[in-house]
Design a protein around this motif. Structure first.
Motif, mmCIF file in Angstrom:
data_model
loop_
_atom_site.group_PDB
_atom_site.id
_atom_site.type_symbol
_atom_site.label_atom_id
_atom_site.label_comp_id
_atom_site.label_asym_id
_atom_site.label_seq_id
_atom_site.Cartn_x
_atom_site.Cartn_y
_atom_site.Cartn_z
ATOM 1 N N PRO A 281 -31.962 -9.559 21.512
ATOM 2 C CA PRO A 281 -32.016 -8.094 21.569
ATOM 3 C C PRO A 281 -30.665 -7.432 21.293
ATOM 4 O O PRO A 281 -30.605 -6.357 20.696
ATOM 5 C CB PRO A 281 -32.487 -7.803 22.998
ATOM 6 C CG PRO A 281 -33.254 -9.017 23.385
ATOM 7 C CD PRO A 281 -32.535 -10.151 22.729
ATOM 8 N N GLU A 282 -29.556 -8.068 21.723
ATOM 9 C CA GLU A 282 -28.232 -7.515 21.428
ATOM 10 C C GLU A 282 -27.972 -7.519 19.923
ATOM 11 O O GLU A 282 -27.437 -6.553 19.376
ATOM 12 C CB GLU A 282 -27.145 -8.329 22.139
ATOM 13 C CG GLU A 282 -27.092 -8.117 23.632
ATOM 14 C CD GLU A 282 -26.124 -9.063 24.321
ATOM 15 O OE1 GLU A 282 -25.724 -10.079 23.713
ATOM 16 O OE2 GLU A 282 -25.771 -8.791 25.480
ATOM 17 N N LEU B 242 -29.283 -4.372 29.044
ATOM 18 C CA LEU B 242 -28.489 -3.681 28.029
ATOM 19 C C LEU B 242 -28.421 -2.186 28.307
ATOM 20 O O LEU B 242 -27.370 -1.568 28.163
ATOM 21 C CB LEU B 242 -29.085 -3.922 26.640
ATOM 22 C CG LEU B 242 -28.900 -5.310 26.056
ATOM 23 C CD1 LEU B 242 -29.708 -5.447 24.773
ATOM 24 C CD2 LEU B 242 -27.445 -5.589 25.786
ATOM 25 N N THR B 243 -29.555 -1.610 28.704
ATOM 26 C CA THR B 243 -29.592 -0.184 28.992
ATOM 27 C C THR B 243 -28.702 0.152 30.174
ATOM 28 O O THR B 243 -27.955 1.124 30.137
ATOM 29 C CB THR B 243 -31.044 0.264 29.277
ATOM 30 O OG1 THR B 243 -31.858 -0.126 28.183
ATOM 31 C CG2 THR B 243 -31.126 1.759 29.472
ATOM 32 N N SER B 244 -28.766 -0.672 31.233
ATOM 33 C CA SER B 244 -27.955 -0.382 32.414
ATOM 34 C C SER B 244 -26.469 -0.534 32.107
ATOM 35 O O SER B 244 -25.650 0.229 32.614
ATOM 36 C CB SER B 244 -28.349 -1.291 33.582
ATOM 37 O OG SER B 244 -28.042 -2.639 33.292
ATOM 38 N N LYS B 245 -26.091 -1.487 31.248
ATOM 39 C CA LYS B 245 -24.684 -1.632 30.869
ATOM 40 C C LYS B 245 -24.209 -0.398 30.108
ATOM 41 O O LYS B 245 -23.112 0.097 30.352
ATOM 42 C CB LYS B 245 -24.487 -2.876 30.013
ATOM 43 C CG LYS B 245 -24.549 -4.162 30.799
ATOM 44 C CD LYS B 245 -24.364 -5.359 29.897
ATOM 45 C CE LYS B 245 -24.515 -6.658 30.674
ATOM 46 N NZ LYS B 245 -24.424 -7.835 29.797
ATOM 47 N N GLN C 124 -23.866 2.478 32.501
ATOM 48 C CA GLN C 124 -22.688 2.304 33.340
ATOM 49 C C GLN C 124 -21.422 2.698 32.577
ATOM 50 O O GLN C 124 -20.542 3.352 33.128
ATOM 51 C CB GLN C 124 -22.578 0.852 33.846
ATOM 52 C CG GLN C 124 -21.467 0.656 34.853
ATOM 53 C CD GLN C 124 -21.636 1.502 36.093
ATOM 54 O OE1 GLN C 124 -22.711 1.623 36.636
ATOM 55 N NE2 GLN C 124 -20.557 2.107 36.537
ATOM 56 N N ARG C 125 -21.346 2.319 31.286
ATOM 57 C CA ARG C 125 -20.179 2.715 30.481
ATOM 58 C C ARG C 125 -20.123 4.240 30.358
ATOM 59 O O ARG C 125 -19.049 4.831 30.455
ATOM 60 C CB ARG C 125 -20.258 2.087 29.097
ATOM 61 C CG ARG C 125 -19.837 0.644 29.052
ATOM 62 C CD ARG C 125 -19.647 0.200 27.614
ATOM 63 N NE ARG C 125 -20.855 0.374 26.827
ATOM 64 C CZ ARG C 125 -21.646 -0.600 26.414
ATOM 65 N NH1 ARG C 125 -21.343 -1.838 26.676
ATOM 66 N NH2 ARG C 125 -22.731 -0.343 25.721
ATOM 67 N N ASP C 126 -21.275 4.871 30.150
ATOM 68 C CA ASP C 126 -21.305 6.326 30.031
ATOM 69 C C ASP C 126 -20.861 6.989 31.328
ATOM 70 O O ASP C 126 -20.098 7.953 31.309
ATOM 71 C CB ASP C 126 -22.707 6.813 29.652
ATOM 72 C CG ASP C 126 -23.104 6.401 28.241
ATOM 73 O OD1 ASP C 126 -22.209 5.990 27.474
ATOM 74 O OD2 ASP C 126 -24.304 6.487 27.928
ATOM 75 N N VAL C 127 -21.331 6.465 32.455
ATOM 76 C CA VAL C 127 -20.942 7.019 33.753
ATOM 77 C C VAL C 127 -19.442 6.855 33.968
ATOM 78 O O VAL C 127 -18.759 7.770 34.440
ATOM 79 C CB VAL C 127 -21.742 6.339 34.896
ATOM 80 C CG1 VAL C 127 -21.153 6.665 36.246
ATOM 81 C CG2 VAL C 127 -23.195 6.768 34.835
#
Length: 175
Positions: A13-14, A112-115, A118-121
Motif C-alpha cells: 500500500p505504501e 498510513l492514515t494515522s501516520k 500525526q505529521r499534520d498535527v
C-alpha cells in the motif's frame, strides 16, 4: 515515475500511494481514468517479486486499487505458504487469504492514515505558538479594556479584583 521501484521493507500500500502521488504530479491535467491506468501499470512494474508481477498481469486488474488488492492477497498467500509447510485444500487457503487480506489491508491503510494525520498535527502544533500567541494576547487585552466591574462600574477589572469591594469588606470586619 518510471524509475520508481519497491524498496526493501516498503509495504505494497505504501508503494501504491507513492506511485499514485507521482502520477498525480506527473500528469496533473490527465483525466482520472488515464492516471489510474498509468498508476496500475507502474505499480505492477515496480514490484520486486517477478512471480507476483506475472500473476497480477494475468489477472488484468482494471485500476490501481484492484492491483494492490491482488498483490496483497498474493503476498499473504506466499507468507502463509512459507510459514507452514502443510498443504491445505485450495478453497481453505483462498478463504484464509481473503479474510487476512482484508484485515491486513485495512490495518495498513489505517496505519498510513494515522501516520499522515500525526505529521499534520505535529506541523500544526509547531505553527500554533508563534501565530496564535499574538492573537490570543490581543483578545485578552481587548477583553480587559472593555470589561467593566459589576460593583464599581469602572473599566479595566472585574468584580473579583475590585479594590472598592475589597476595601468595603475589610472595613466591614473592623466595626
Amino acid at each position: 515515475m518510471k524509475e520508481r521501484r519497491q524498496r526493501a521493507g516498503e509495504s505494497l500500500p505504501e508503494l501504491a500511494q507513492a506511485i499514485r502521488r507521482l502520477a498525480n504530479l506527473a500528469y496533473p491535467t490527465a483525466n482520472l481514468e488515464i492516471r489510474e491506468t498509468l498508476s496500475r501499470d507502474q505499480f505492477v512494474d515496480a514490484l520486486i517479486d517477478s512471480d507476483m508481477r506475472i500473476r497480477i498481469k494475468q489477472s488484468r486488474p482494471t485500476n490501481l486499487n484492484e492491483a494492490v488488492k491482488l498483490a496483497v492477497e498474493l503476498e499473504v498467500f506466499n507468507r502463509a505458504e512459507h510459514k507452514s509447510h502443510l498443504r491445505t485444500t485450495v478453497t481453505e487457503t483462498v478463504n484464509e487469504v481473503q479474510s487476512s487480506n482484508e484485515s491486513d489491508l485495512a490495518m495498513m491503510i489505517k496505519d498510513l492514515t494515522s501516520k499522515k494525520l500525526q505529521r499534520d498535527v505535529d506541523e500544526i502544533r509547531q505553527r500554533k505558538p508563534s501565530s496564535l500567541a499574538a492573537s490570543d494576547d490581543r483578545r485578552y487585552h481587548t477583553k480587559r479594556k472593555v470589561t467593566k466591574c459589576h460593583y464599581c462600574h469602572k473599566p479595566g477589572h472585574m468584580r473579583k479584583d475590585c479594590y472598592a469591594l475589597k476595601n468595603r469588606k475589610s472595613n466591614a470586619g473592623k466595626f
